[in-house]
Scaffold this motif. Structure first.
Motif, short mmCIF file in Angstrom:
data_model
loop_
_atom_site.label_atom_id
_atom_site.label_comp_id
_atom_site.label_asym_id
_atom_site.label_seq_id
_atom_site.Cartn_x
_atom_site.Cartn_y
_atom_site.Cartn_z
N VAL A 10 0.85 -1.19 0.00
CA VAL A 10 0.00 0.00 0.00
C VAL A 10 0.89 1.24 0.00
O VAL A 10 1.93 1.27 0.66
N MET A 11 0.46 2.24 -0.76
CA MET A 11 1.16 3.53 -0.81
C MET A 11 0.30 4.56 -0.10
O MET A 11 -0.90 4.68 -0.40
N VAL A 12 0.90 5.28 0.84
CA VAL A 12 0.18 6.28 1.62
C VAL A 12 1.06 7.52 1.78
O VAL A 12 2.25 7.50 1.49
N ALA A 13 0.44 8.58 2.27
CA ALA A 13 1.16 9.77 2.73
C ALA A 13 0.73 10.00 4.17
O ALA A 13 -0.38 9.62 4.57
N HIS A 14 1.60 10.58 4.95
CA HIS A 14 1.26 10.94 6.33
C HIS A 14 2.37 11.78 6.92
O HIS A 14 3.43 11.95 6.33
N SER A 15 2.09 12.34 8.09
CA SER A 15 3.11 13.05 8.84
C SER A 15 3.12 12.47 10.25
O SER A 15 2.14 11.86 10.69
N LEU A 16 4.22 12.65 10.93
CA LEU A 16 4.36 12.18 12.31
C LEU A 16 4.68 13.41 13.16
O LEU A 16 5.83 13.71 13.43
N PRO A 17 3.63 14.16 13.54
CA PRO A 17 3.80 15.49 14.15
C PRO A 17 4.28 15.46 15.60
O PRO A 17 3.54 15.80 16.52
N ASP A 18 5.52 15.08 15.77
CA ASP A 18 6.15 15.07 17.08
C ASP A 18 7.64 15.27 16.83
O ASP A 18 8.21 14.59 15.96
N PRO A 19 8.29 16.17 17.57
CA PRO A 19 9.73 16.40 17.35
C PRO A 19 10.57 15.14 17.42
O PRO A 19 11.64 15.06 16.80
N PHE A 20 10.09 14.12 18.11
CA PHE A 20 10.79 12.84 18.20
C PHE A 20 11.12 12.28 16.82
O PHE A 20 12.14 11.62 16.63
N PHE A 21 10.25 12.54 15.84
CA PHE A 21 10.39 11.94 14.51
C PHE A 21 11.24 12.76 13.54
O PHE A 21 11.36 12.39 12.37
N GLY A 22 11.84 13.84 14.00
CA GLY A 22 12.73 14.62 13.15
C GLY A 22 12.10 15.01 11.83
O GLY A 22 10.98 15.51 11.81
N PRO A 23 12.79 14.74 10.71
CA PRO A 23 12.26 15.17 9.41
C PRO A 23 10.95 14.47 9.03
O PRO A 23 10.22 14.97 8.17
N ALA A 24 10.62 13.35 9.64
CA ALA A 24 9.36 12.67 9.33
C ALA A 24 8.15 13.39 9.92
O ALA A 24 7.02 12.98 9.71
N GLN A 25 8.40 14.50 10.64
CA GLN A 25 7.29 15.30 11.14
C GLN A 25 6.48 15.88 9.98
O GLN A 25 5.28 16.05 10.09
N GLY A 26 7.17 16.19 8.90
CA GLY A 26 6.51 16.75 7.73
C GLY A 26 5.82 15.69 6.90
O GLY A 26 6.07 14.49 7.04
N LEU A 27 4.94 16.14 6.04
CA LEU A 27 4.21 15.22 5.15
C LEU A 27 5.21 14.49 4.26
O LEU A 27 6.09 15.11 3.66
N HIS A 28 5.08 13.17 4.20
CA HIS A 28 5.95 12.35 3.37
C HIS A 28 5.19 11.11 2.93
O HIS A 28 4.16 10.77 3.47
#
Length: 126
Positions: A10-28
């Protein structure tokens, strides 16, 4: 213990809005290879754990609900940080709810987000 495993992706987009996740905080974007394993102590009256076609269709249907979507905008996932681990549990729970689980002892879902990184969740049914 017998296990039947089916696989899809499956292909998805999401963000992980917590500073813990570094650059993955942004939509990817993420492409997950998803394996769903079904366990039972003994084979059923047909000599199988579960019908492969039924297992494949159930996995495809669950993943179809999130495919090509921004998980941040999926109403049923509102307010959730959709980590790989969390998604593995969500898929396992959705599969258990969509299949006849009589005789099954567990559903294990593995989400592979990279050839060298994956997470899994085992949902005990009995």
């Amino acid at each position: 213990m017998f296990t039947l495993t089916v696989r899809d992706h499956v292909m998805v987009a999401h963000s992980l809005p917590d500073p813990f996740f570094g650059p993955a905080q942004g939509l990817h974007g993420a492409t997950y290879v998803v394996e769903a394993g079904f366990e039972r102590a003994d084979l059923d009256e047909h000599g199988v754990v579960l019908d492969i076609g039924a297992a494949s269709e159930a996995l495809s249907a669950v993943l179809g609900r999130i495919a090509y979507r921004n998980l941040d905008e999926v109403e049923e996932l509102a307010g959730v940080v959709t980590t790989t681990e969390w998604l593995a549990r969500w898929v396992a729970e959705q599969l258990a709810a969509s299949l006849d689980t009589a005789g099954l002892s567990a559903v294990t879902v593995v989400l592979r987000e990279h050839p060298d990184a994956w997470a899994s969740y085992r949902l005990a049914l009995t």
